[in-house]
Design an enzyme around this catalytic site. Structure first.
Site, PDB file in Angstrom:
ATOM      1  N   PRO A  69       0.807  -1.221   0.000  1.00  0.00           N
ATOM      2  CA  PRO A  69       0.000   0.000   0.000  1.00  0.00           C
ATOM      3  C   PRO A  69       0.844   1.276   0.000  1.00  0.00           C
ATOM      4  O   PRO A  69       1.886   1.346   0.651  1.00  0.00           O
ATOM      5  CB  PRO A  69      -0.789  -0.107   1.312  1.00  0.00           C
ATOM      6  CG  PRO A  69       0.060  -0.945   2.199  1.00  0.00           C
ATOM      7  CD  PRO A  69       0.785  -1.905   1.299  1.00  0.00           C
ATOM      8  N   CYS A  92       1.436  29.418 -15.225  1.00  0.00           N
ATOM      9  CA  CYS A  92       1.018  29.770 -16.587  1.00  0.00           C
ATOM     10  C   CYS A  92       0.632  28.551 -17.401  1.00  0.00           C
ATOM     11  O   CYS A  92       1.346  28.149 -18.327  1.00  0.00           O
ATOM     12  CB  CYS A  92       2.127  30.539 -17.279  1.00  0.00           C
ATOM     13  SG  CYS A  92       2.262  32.180 -16.615  1.00  0.00           S
ATOM     14  N   GLU A  93      -0.442  27.929 -17.033  1.00  0.00           N
ATOM     15  CA  GLU A  93      -1.007  26.761 -17.716  1.00  0.00           C
ATOM     16  C   GLU A  93      -2.493  26.780 -17.407  1.00  0.00           C
ATOM     17  O   GLU A  93      -2.865  26.918 -16.238  1.00  0.00           O
ATOM     18  CB  GLU A  93      -0.469  25.443 -17.121  1.00  0.00           C
ATOM     19  CG  GLU A  93       0.981  25.167 -17.278  1.00  0.00           C
ATOM     20  CD  GLU A  93       1.347  24.562 -18.622  1.00  0.00           C
ATOM     21  OE1 GLU A  93       0.450  24.038 -19.316  1.00  0.00           O
ATOM     22  OE2 GLU A  93       2.524  24.650 -18.978  1.00  0.00           O
TER      23      GLU A  93
HETATM   24  N1  LLP Z   1       3.214  -1.384  -5.894  1.00  0.00           N
HETATM   25  C1  LLP Z   1       3.544  -1.062  -7.167  1.00  0.00           C
HETATM   26  C2  LLP Z   1       4.290  -2.019  -7.978  1.00  0.00           C
HETATM   27  C3  LLP Z   1       3.158   0.189  -7.675  1.00  0.00           C
HETATM   28  O1  LLP Z   1       3.476   0.503  -8.930  1.00  0.00           O
HETATM   29  C4  LLP Z   1       2.421   1.085  -6.862  1.00  0.00           C
HETATM   30  C5  LLP Z   1       2.016   2.386  -7.379  1.00  0.00           C
HETATM   31  C6  LLP Z   1       2.109   0.702  -5.559  1.00  0.00           C
HETATM   32  C7  LLP Z   1       2.521  -0.541  -5.103  1.00  0.00           C
HETATM   33  C8  LLP Z   1       1.334   1.566  -4.611  1.00  0.00           C
HETATM   34  O2  LLP Z   1       0.031   1.813  -5.067  1.00  0.00           O
HETATM   35  P1  LLP Z   1      -1.028   2.569  -4.130  1.00  0.00           P
HETATM   36  O3  LLP Z   1      -1.349   1.686  -2.979  1.00  0.00           O
HETATM   37  O4  LLP Z   1      -0.390   3.856  -3.680  1.00  0.00           O
HETATM   38  O5  LLP Z   1      -2.169   2.827  -5.038  1.00  0.00           O
HETATM   39  N2  LLP Z   1       0.780   9.079  -9.105  1.00  0.00           N
HETATM   40  C9  LLP Z   1      -0.431   8.294  -9.120  1.00  0.00           C
HETATM   41  C10 LLP Z   1      -0.230   6.932  -8.537  1.00  0.00           C
HETATM   42  C11 LLP Z   1       0.853   6.133  -9.221  1.00  0.00           C
HETATM   43  C12 LLP Z   1       1.005   4.796  -8.580  1.00  0.00           C
HETATM   44  C13 LLP Z   1       2.126   4.066  -9.140  1.00  0.00           C
HETATM   45  N3  LLP Z   1       2.317   2.778  -8.559  1.00  0.00           N
HETATM   46  C14 LLP Z   1      -1.514   9.048  -8.384  1.00  0.00           C
HETATM   47  O6  LLP Z   1      -1.261  10.157  -7.917  1.00  0.00           O
HETATM   48  O7  LLP Z   1      -2.649   8.580  -8.288  1.00  0.00           O
END
Ligand code: LLP
Length: 449
Positions: free
Chosen positions: A291, A366-367
């Site tokens: 997580p 500026c976007e």
């Molecule tokens: N494990 C792997 C292999 C991942 O690629 C990710 C997230 C996680 C765990 C953790 O996922 P979570 O539990 O946080 O959903 N920037 C994007 C999220 C990108 C997530 C990338 N990978 C946003 O702001 O929603």
């Protein structure tokens, strides 16, 4: 929102963090400064929720919370999580360095990634962390680096199970069109290649998948678990030995609407575990989750002072000193983040419905993509008011930029149940922005003709 000693609430109309007035915190930090504010009590509560859920499984091989540090890499956040027993999931050599620096033990660290460099792999092998194998070239690099360093690489195969997590395409990672993981039909080829390398070079310890982020339906985790257990059985039969780890990734969503939208109901870590509990019964491996968001997102708000309001015809704007450079998620994923004012209205009437207008909350960048919230019904802000953008503890500071030469703001965290405020990252200054540029009198050209 009621006043609350854990996380964010309201007291006499003013926003509180761990029971302390955010306006009082603004007085300490500087009323004109934007900043990130984290609730340590909320962080503790979130970890506890994961521990309770995983402990309830009573897996004979144990269970690991692999905190995905890309969500929030502040050292204080990591140390706090590490001290409460979480492991870490990293995607770069520097994230691995940071996890180790914060005292996370190597045997609780997983290194994922579709483009690990040889230098990063060599470092990960020397640290003894578990690497996920993402492609043929990745396995070839891992094998070569392990041979060269004389230490065995501990690996999991990251399978792309081709299950649609039904989330924004940018954060969907377990379908065939995604760049992550190995093709599910090729598992046997990977096993053969690993066996050919030999256990002293590449030691196959487990299987891994990660379907995507902001998942709101436990059915997706059930499908992932079913699919991965089939692969576990298949691989165990092929290698003739039990696997040590099954890691089904992260991705649990949170309610970014904070209860304001009736039809949103988000599973808790216990709901997730309940949905797959029976499937894991009798399994001997260590069970792992990864997580990020669901551990840290709701621990943070971004406080941005209001600079002014303006209208272009029927369109009304609240312009704040905060932007896509600090909170890019609305621009990048069209994501919703709840927004409220930090202080109560000066006049009670200012909070009355008829005094409210539909505003876009925007920054100075500026976007036209620079917005924090669109079409929000808000009171006309009084002088000195600030907005709080909620649930920015994940993927906000870590994705922040210096576009338009904006300095990244400071990060602060409550501690001791809200009786203390700690600076956990200093705000940048102008000098930080030009620090890496070479001064005119120090430029030393190399002859390349
Ligand atoms: N494990 C792997 C292999 C991942 O690629 C990710 C997230 C996680 C765990 C953790 O996922 P979570 O539990 O946080 O959903 N920037 C994007 C999220 C990108 C997530 C990338 N990978 C946003 O702001 O929603």
């Amino acid at each position: 929102m009621a006043s609350c000693s854990v996380g964010f609430g309201r007291l006499d109309g003013g926003l509180t963090c761990d029971g302390v007035s955010v306006e009082a915190i603004r007085d300490k930090i500087g009323r004109d400064s934007p900043f990130f504010l984290y609730s340590q009590s909320q962080l503790d509560a979130n970890v506890l929720a994961y521990h309770s859920a995983l402990d309830s499984l009573s897996m004979p091989g144990g269970a690991i919370i692999g905190y995905s540090i890309k969500a929030n890499n502040n050292l204080s956040v990591l140390r706090r999580l590490g001290s409460q027993g979480t492991g870490a999931v990293v995607v770069s050599g520097n994230e691995l360095r940071t996890a180790r620096l914060c005292g996370i033990p190597s045997d609780k660290i997983v290194y994922n990634g579709n483009g690990k460099t040889k230098a990063e792999i060599t470092f990960a092998v020397s640290e003894g962390v578990l690497l996920s194998v993402d492609s043929q070239f990745d396995l070839a690099n891992i094998t070569a680096c392990a041979k060269a360093s004389g230490a065995a690489a501990r690996v999991m195969i990251r399978i792309n199970p081709d299950i649609d997590p039904k989330v924004h395409p940018y954060i969907s990672t377990g379908i065939m069109s995604s760049k992550f993981g190995i093709e599910k039909n090729l598992v046997d080829e990977y096993i053969s290649a690993i066996q050919a390398a030999g256990p002293d070079v590449v030691s196959l310890e487990g299987l891994h998948c990660h379907l995507g982020s902001t998942i709101s339906d436990t059915k997706i985790f059930q499908d992932a678990t079913d699919a991965m257990l089939r692969y576990v059985d298949h691989v165990e039969a092929a290698v003739g030995a039990p696997l040590k780890v099954l890691d089904i990734g992260g991705g649990l969503g949170i309610d970014y609407y904070r209860g304001t939208k009736g039809d949103v109901s988000m599973p808790t870590p216990m709901d997730l575990i309940d949905s797959i509990r029976s499937k894991l019964q009798g399994r001997q491996f260590t069970f792992m989750l990864e997580p990020g968001r669901s551990l840290v997102a709701n621990t943070g708000i971004f406080v941005a002072p209001v600079t002014g309001t303006k209208s272009n015809g029927a369109k009304h704007f609240v312009v704040v000193d905060g932007s896509m450079t600090e909170v890019i998620r609305p621009s990048l994923y069209d994501a919703y983040h709840h927004i409220e004012y930090t202080a109560a209205g000066v006049e009670p009437a200012a909070e009355a419905e008829e005094e409210k207008k539909v505003f876009d909350v925007v920054g100075p960048v500026c976007e036209s993509a620079d917005f924090l919230g669109k079409d929000r019904l808000l009171a006309v802000p009084h002088t000195g008011q600030a907005v709080a953008v909620f649930d920015v503890g994940a993927y906000c500071y870590t994705m922040a930029s210096n576009y338009n030469m904006r300095v990244r703001p400071g990060e602060y965290m409550t501690s001791a149940g809200g009786s203390q405020l700690c600076t956990i990252r200093k705000p940048e200054e102008f000098s930080d922005l030009i620090r890496m540029c070479i001064a005119a009198d120090e430029i030393d050209p190399i002859n390349i003709a």
